[in-house]
Design a protein around this motif. Sequence first.
Motif, mmCIF file in Angstrom:
data_model
loop_
_atom_site.group_PDB
_atom_site.id
_atom_site.type_symbol
_atom_site.label_atom_id
_atom_site.label_comp_id
_atom_site.label_asym_id
_atom_site.label_seq_id
_atom_site.Cartn_x
_atom_site.Cartn_y
_atom_site.Cartn_z
ATOM 1 N N TYR A 58 14.110 2.740 1.904
ATOM 2 C CA TYR A 58 13.137 3.835 2.168
ATOM 3 C C TYR A 58 11.666 3.436 2.501
ATOM 4 O O TYR A 58 10.889 3.571 1.646
ATOM 5 N N TRP A 73 6.387 3.079 5.737
ATOM 6 C CA TRP A 73 6.058 2.888 7.109
ATOM 7 C C TRP A 73 6.946 3.689 8.203
ATOM 8 O O TRP A 73 6.485 3.900 9.469
ATOM 9 N N ARG A 85 13.000 6.041 6.132
ATOM 10 C CA ARG A 85 14.286 6.074 6.839
ATOM 11 C C ARG A 85 14.497 4.437 7.312
ATOM 12 O O ARG A 85 13.821 3.947 8.235
ATOM 13 N N SER A 128 8.718 6.717 7.684
ATOM 14 C CA SER A 128 9.031 8.147 7.238
ATOM 15 C C SER A 128 10.284 7.942 6.204
ATOM 16 O O SER A 128 11.134 8.807 5.976
#
Length: 189
Positions: free
Chosen positions: A91, A94, A98, A96
């Motif tokens: 997670y 930098w 994802r 988002s």
Amino acid sequence: MIWIAIGYLSGSWLAAVSVCRWAGVTDPRFCGSYNPGFSNVLRLYGPRLAAATLLLDALKGVPAVLAAKLLALPVWLQGLVGLAVLLGHSYPIWFSFRGGKSVSSAFGVLLVLVPSVALITALCWALLAWRLRTAAAASLVSALLAPLLCLWLAPGYVSVVGGFSLLVLARHGLNIRRLRRGEEPPLRG
């Protein structure tokens, strides 16, 4: 707390994104399995870029975890620093939030905390990936094996490594469904 924050921030750097950018190829988050990790880079761009991704993802958390270990912090706190690295990779602030599945990063963290467990699980992963031709199956078995090896080789780290394994297993939910359906993409290279 500072080492936990450093662990998370270093884990948040996705090596696959940088390696692919340096090589002038498409960001792996936008093609293939859309995962910024070793397996997707291997399938998309071959062993050279995949090896660079693996190496950098494994090394990125080493300084923070090594500092926690050298400072003789309690095992649970060393584990939190390691977990922060894995959460950063999964997670990333930098990108988002994802990220990847933390397998390569977990190898690097384990290499510092319990080297024997790291090396045996890496060997297991390599043999399974070669035999089964799927990174997901190799990763799942290796994640299950790591805490069992800790029972034998490093009992003090069982709960820490178990936590790492749970995160890796949770991040492979989609892969588990694809494996059940026989739709998991094979490795190449």
